[in-house]
Structure formats: C-alpha cells, structure tokens
Motif scaffolding. Sequence first.
Motif, PDB file in Angstrom:
ATOM      1  N   HIS A 246       0.740  -1.149   0.130  1.00  0.00           N
ATOM      2  CA  HIS A 246      -0.067  -0.047   0.052  1.00  0.00           C
ATOM      3  C   HIS A 246       0.844   1.220   0.187  1.00  0.00           C
ATOM      4  O   HIS A 246       0.291   2.431   0.488  1.00  0.00           O
ATOM      5  CB  HIS A 246      -1.142  -0.142   1.163  1.00  0.00           C
ATOM      6  N   LEU A 247       1.872   0.978  -0.638  1.00  0.00           N
ATOM      7  CA  LEU A 247       2.870   2.395  -1.012  1.00  0.00           C
ATOM      8  C   LEU A 247       2.268   2.864  -2.286  1.00  0.00           C
ATOM      9  O   LEU A 247       2.115   2.054  -3.260  1.00  0.00           O
ATOM     10  CB  LEU A 247       4.064   2.188  -0.977  1.00  0.00           C
ATOM     11  N   THR A 248       2.110   4.177  -2.237  1.00  0.00           N
ATOM     12  CA  THR A 248       1.584   4.702  -3.788  1.00  0.00           C
ATOM     13  C   THR A 248       2.902   4.702  -4.614  1.00  0.00           C
ATOM     14  O   THR A 248       4.066   5.454  -4.171  1.00  0.00           O
ATOM     15  CB  THR A 248       1.468   6.215  -3.529  1.00  0.00           C
ATOM     16  N   VAL A 249       3.007   4.070  -5.680  1.00  0.00           N
ATOM     17  CA  VAL A 249       3.955   4.466  -6.820  1.00  0.00           C
ATOM     18  C   VAL A 249       3.417   5.234  -7.980  1.00  0.00           C
ATOM     19  O   VAL A 249       4.219   5.381  -8.741  1.00  0.00           O
ATOM     20  CB  VAL A 249       4.419   3.247  -7.149  1.00  0.00           C
ATOM     21  N   ASP A 250       2.009   5.419  -8.240  1.00  0.00           N
ATOM     22  CA  ASP A 250       1.571   6.128  -9.117  1.00  0.00           C
ATOM     23  C   ASP A 250       0.506   6.909  -8.687  1.00  0.00           C
ATOM     24  O   ASP A 250      -0.732   6.445  -8.722  1.00  0.00           O
ATOM     25  CB  ASP A 250       1.293   5.005 -10.443  1.00  0.00           C
ATOM     26  N   GLY A 260      -6.751   3.958  -1.015  1.00  0.00           N
ATOM     27  CA  GLY A 260      -5.850   4.448  -1.457  1.00  0.00           C
ATOM     28  C   GLY A 260      -5.843   4.453  -3.154  1.00  0.00           C
ATOM     29  O   GLY A 260      -6.687   4.171  -3.604  1.00  0.00           O
ATOM     30  N   ARG A 261      -4.901   5.177  -3.630  1.00  0.00           N
ATOM     31  CA  ARG A 261      -4.675   5.380  -5.104  1.00  0.00           C
ATOM     32  C   ARG A 261      -3.167   5.037  -5.483  1.00  0.00           C
ATOM     33  O   ARG A 261      -2.271   5.407  -4.805  1.00  0.00           O
ATOM     34  CB  ARG A 261      -5.091   6.809  -5.410  1.00  0.00           C
ATOM     35  N   CYS A 263      -1.641   2.243  -5.350  1.00  0.00           N
ATOM     36  CA  CYS A 263      -0.672   1.516  -4.533  1.00  0.00           C
ATOM     37  C   CYS A 263      -0.291   0.354  -5.352  1.00  0.00           C
ATOM     38  O   CYS A 263      -0.806  -0.131  -6.407  1.00  0.00           O
ATOM     39  CB  CYS A 263      -1.770   0.699  -3.384  1.00  0.00           C
TER      40      CYS A 263
ATOM     41  N   THR B 248       9.532   6.931  -4.915  1.00  0.00           N
ATOM     42  CA  THR B 248       8.590   7.090  -6.054  1.00  0.00           C
ATOM     43  C   THR B 248       7.043   7.222  -5.710  1.00  0.00           C
ATOM     44  O   THR B 248       6.517   6.122  -5.029  1.00  0.00           O
ATOM     45  CB  THR B 248       8.684   5.886  -7.164  1.00  0.00           C
ATOM     46  N   ARG B 352      -5.770   9.236   3.440  1.00  0.00           N
ATOM     47  CA  ARG B 352      -6.092   8.338   2.269  1.00  0.00           C
ATOM     48  C   ARG B 352      -5.092   7.224   2.026  1.00  0.00           C
ATOM     49  O   ARG B 352      -5.318   6.067   1.922  1.00  0.00           O
ATOM     50  CB  ARG B 352      -6.226   9.063   0.927  1.00  0.00           C
ATOM     51  N   GLN B 353      -3.487   7.461   2.325  1.00  0.00           N
ATOM     52  CA  GLN B 353      -2.669   6.437   1.952  1.00  0.00           C
ATOM     53  C   GLN B 353      -2.299   5.401   3.140  1.00  0.00           C
ATOM     54  O   GLN B 353      -1.574   4.483   2.919  1.00  0.00           O
ATOM     55  CB  GLN B 353      -1.514   6.957   1.140  1.00  0.00           C
TER      56      GLN B 353
END
Lengths: 388, 388
Positions: A246-250, A260-261, A263, B248, B352-353
Amino acid sequence: MFPGIDTGTFAGPPAATAVFTTVLTEGPVSRVALARRLGLSSAAVTKAARPLIDLGYLHELAATERSGPGAGRPASPLAVRAEREFFLGVKITADEVIGVVCDLRAQVHASARRSFDDPDVDAVLAEVGRLADDLFDTFPGDRTRVHRLGLALSGDIDRGIGLVRYSPFLHWRDVPLGRLAAQHTGLTVTVENDVKALTAAEHWFGEGVGAESFALVTVGTGIGCGLVVNGRLVSGSYGVAGEIGHLTVDATGPDCHCGGRGCVESIAGTDAIVAQARDRTGRPDLTIDEAVALARGGHEQVRAVFTRAGGAIGCAIAAVANLVGPTRIVVSGEGLAAYDLFDSHIRTSFERQAFGAAARCPLSIRPLPFEEWARGAAAVSIQSLVVP
Amino acid sequence: MFPGIDTGTFAGPPAATAVFTTVLTEGPVSRVALARRLGLSSAAVTKAARPLIDLGYLHELAATERSGPGAGRPASPLAVRAEREFFLGVKITADEVIGVVCDLRAQVHASARRSFDDPDVDAVLAEVGRLADDLFDTFPGDRTRVHRLGLALSGDIDRGIGLVRYSPFLHWRDVPLGRLAAQHTGLTVTVENDVKALTAAEHWFGEGVGAESFALVTVGTGIGCGLVVNGRLVSGSYGVAGEIGHLTVDATGPDCHCGGRGCVESIAGTDAIVAQARDRTGRPDLTIDEAVALARGGHEQVRAVFTRAGGAIGCAIAAVANLVGPTRIVVSGEGLAAYDLFDSHIRTSFERQAFGAAARCPLSIRPLPFEEWARGAAAVSIQSLVVP
C-alpha cells in the motif's frame, strides 16, 4: 491426540535467553566467544548455560579450540540439541491447512496438507487436528516431545494475545484463535501473521541470521513485507508495519481496495494483474494462468501488464532500501511462479530508484515451497519457547 | 581559545551507560525503578551509579517516595547534573555556521551565527572557531566545562570516523572533518548528517523520548527523514536510510536529480516547486518567495503546484507509517514556512494512503528555529559522551 504437556519456558533470566538464542541461531559457540559477544563474564555464561544443559537443550561439544595463546583451558563449544523438542507449524489459507513438524533448529521432519470447504473456526480447528494426526503418522521422531503449535495466517493478528483481529480470506473478525486452538489441542499455541512468521524464520534460521536488518517481500494476491531493523522484527506502533503493498507508486494510478490510489497492490497484486489482462484482451473470464500463458506467448499488451507490475514492485523494494537500508532483501511468494515475466523489470526499477549506495543491497529472489509458510509458523513457536 | 581537555568517556560497563542514558533522557528515576526497567539488581544499579556520582554527572535527590508498602528504605531518585558539562553544537550550511552551547540535557545556553563566502574546509573551520568565540562571549556558564563539539551538515556522512563522504552544498568529498576540527579546536569532535542529528535530539530530548519508534521528516530544498525503530536510530546497512525524498510517488512524474523518476523531491522539493511555478507562470526568474506570494494571492496554477507537492509529501509520510509504523511523526523544516499552502494536502493524502490503523499515527507539524539544527549537533556530541 497430543501429549498435552506444557513445558513452560526455561528462559527466565535475560542471560539465559541471550545465550540460548545465540547458540540456536548461530550454531556451536564457545563460552569465551559467547561472553565476548554478549558482554557477559565467563562465570555468567556458565551460570546461564547450566540449566539449559541440565534440561537437555544445550550440550557441550568436545573441545576443539583453545581460547588463545597462554589460555590454559580448552574451549568447549556449546551446541543445541535440535531434537530435544519438536514444534508443529501450520499455515491456514482460505481453503487449506499446511503443516510441518520442525525441530528446535527449524529443520522440517514431516509435512502434510489438507483442504477444507467450511471456513468456520471450529471446522478449521478440527481440520488442524486431523492435519496433526497426518503429520504424526509420518513423523519419525518422538511425538511426546511436541508441546507447541504455531499457527500463521494472513491478516491483522495480535501475536501477543493470539487474536485474529481480521482475516480477509477466512472472513474472521476478532477470533481468539490462540485460546481456542490451545483448548482444542492441549498445546501451547502462538498465532502470527504469515508474512511476519516467514520473516521470523528467515531472521533466526535463514538468510537473515546475523543481519542487523533485512526485509522479506512476498508477491502474490497480496504484496507484503516483513522487516527486521536494529536486530528485531518491526511490528508497528499501531499494529501496522511492512504494508509495502500500500505504498503509492503512481499518483494517477488505479484506486485500491484499501481506499488509497496507485498502491503497489492495485497494479501488481494477482487480482490487479488479472483485471488489467482482462481489460486488455476483452476476455472477462481470463484467469491468471491464462494471462501468464498469453504473456509468455508474446501477447504485447498482456506483457505490458507484467512489465508495469514488475516496475511497481521494484519501486516499492527501492522504497524499503531507501528508508531502512536492509542488509539484504529476499523476494518470494506464489506470484513468483511468473517471475520470468517481470524479474528484469523489478531489477531495473529497483536499480533506478534505489538512492546511491542503497542499490548495493542484494535482492535474493527464490521460490517459496508450501512448507516454508508452515515452517515460519513453527519458527514463531520456537521463538516463544526461547523468548516468552 | 578552547580549554582543550578531553575528558574521555566514563561509560565503560554497559550498566553504567544504561543507567546514565535512562536518567538523562527520562529525568529523575529511583534506583528501584531503574533496576526494574533495566533488568538489573539493585546492587548493580548502585555499583553503576557510584562513579557517575563521584564524577559529578549524577546526584541523588532527597528521598521523595517509598518503593512500596512494607519496603523500609526510602527511594532517592537519581538525577543528572545538567551543568556538569557543556557542549558546542554547530550546523554548517552552504554559507553560514549556526552554533549553540548546550548543557547535558541539551538545553540551549547561548546561540550565534556567522556567514561565510568561501566553502574551503580550512576557511569554514576558521569560521567555526570565530563562532565559538562569539558563543563564549555570551555564554554565562563555565567554559572550562566544554570539551566536545558536534558538527552537523547535510550530505553523506560517516559518523563513526567523522568523515564527510559527500556534501552537495559545500562541494566537499571525502573530507575527514572530525579529525581536522579536532586538530583545529582541541575538542573531541563528532560529525553527523544534519537530519540524523535532529532526530537524535528528538529521540533523547524531544518528542521521541520513550518512543520505541518515531520519524522526523524535514521539508525544504531536500526532503529527508530520520527514523528511530526498535529504540535506535536507523543508519542503513549501506549508509543510506531515511531517504524519503527519493521514494517514487508518481511513476509518470518528472525525472529526479538522483536518476530516479517521480521522486517526492522532484515534485515537492523547493527547487522543484520553483521550477514548476516558473513553468506555469512563464516567469523564468520567479523565486520561491514570489511563488509563495502568488499562491497565497490566489494564483490557481501556482496553488496547484503546492497542492501536488503536499500530496506527494503526504504519500511519502504514509509510506513511512505503512512500512515501519512509528509512534509519531514530526514534520518540520524550512519548507514549512509555506505550510499554509499545503498542510491540508499533506494531511488528506496521508489519511488516504495510511493503511488501516497506521492512520492513527499523529503528525506533529512545527516550525524549525535555526538553533534546532545546531542543538541536534550538540545532542550527537552528548550521545558520544554517554555511548562511545
């Protein structure tokens, strides 16, 4: 069915725990080396080791070395009697229980698996009991030396009290699995998140031995991570840690089931890969195996799905390297069955995003035989004997 | 100029270090509480404390409590004599040295700053000497009690040997700053990365006291992070840790100076914000102050730059929470002068994240007075006295 005797723990004083842990994880060690390593006097090491020898957990090897020129007494290394005690380890998935019997050094002496249909807790525990019977049928050792059972499953687990807070695959919420399993089996039970259990096995008995920090990343339906930093598993102040999926990369990527978004899991999890492949092929019933076959056969648009997934995983692994700087990172999991499709993309992306010397962190990529998860569960049980 | 006497360290046995560290960071503690906390016998605590009392670092407060019903002896808490020793702390930037004199508890007793033009090492060290003179001019305490100097600067620092491997702002490579500064001043010198030094100050004397894990995020030209996990600063197996600026967060984002793509710093660092604002306004000489003024004045396109920057920072902070689960996260740095422009975006993106319970991690956002960086340098010097 079970011998049902709890040996309790012998590990009272911290020195005994330190001595036993060191000998257990690093192999035979002389008293002199133990004293130096642990900052203890020789007398304290001898005092700590004596009850462990009396109980049969440690024994003295024949003297093989002298502690130095002029030191009169030969150094007799202490070693673990691996078969002093055995441990059951069971991984519970959505439809299967997978079990092993391990010795004190987490070597597997028997393994078995059973499928089930009914995810009701009592039904699953009954299946665990039958699995234990299967294991004992093939286990060549002394089953009266089994007193502990480790359980591992994915989800939000409170290891301290053996509580399954939430298991998404089994639809369990707030199940006191440790207590129920202890009642059912008469054994001393530990319950741990499966990724953390695998990490424990690597930390004590695998590639993580001696590393002050390392990371285990699992790729599959979920994308998880177990972290050891400053010599100990990272558990998270609020029970959350290692949620690499669940890290955001994009920032402009797809919505994730977590809210989230962009992820990693929304791009590189098995479900996400299938969804993207269905979208690209217009085949709404495409399976992951079919997607893999198409990509291997050269279907450019499906190949691109794996390329993007590999890139996302590489970015996430680089994030771990940039933030905590582990000595090494092990990448494994059932998703790696299709490793040929994204391995180079994982590495390219990792190397691009790892900051400076962080790129020197080696990635060990290897398959994950089904017993490994169960062995992780057993490793947690071993830890609970040593460090209560 | 300097008293030039190295006191060495008194902290030989681990018990003395543990006792002194606990009393120093947590305030007066009774011997009974110390014994319980540290797993030592009362006799061991007394033995460890005696030389510290004899040397004047600790003293016994009047008995204020009894250790329990039936316990005959009153408990006399041990406390630190903060003014037993003083420490110089100096932060070096591209054109300024900022210094403080701190006592043992990292309380600031004097502060000063000096500008310089020439980034040559000898010239900078001469400036540090003049800064020390300025500090002593206003320092009301006993300057013969100053034996140690902590230096902090951004870049790749090997604290163990006092080596500046690379300082991008000063264009230094492989400068043995610790040794040179020791020759120049006659003091015992420590050198540390500035973000890690700030984190050390928070860990021992600030919001991090007693936290098993916490994170300090600095926002400005660079975006950095100091991490404490399992009670200790994370230093990274390859010297890289806390590089939150190079996670990133946007796979399709801009190229970063590090060679990566879509890094937080390439979106939210001061230079990136200025570049984007210049692009949106068509004004190639726009400064950061002008960009802030335009955004505050309602310029929609420049506001959007700060919105995106806040979103990227929030994602990065959530990554820290998801991976290591700190008890709290402190956000600070010179970039926060424009905090009103992106604070809500940082929080929205973080919430959110952050995965599940990780969102419960409190964010403390606060300004960073210039002395704080120098105090961080002094805190590292204090640590080097206590834990050699």
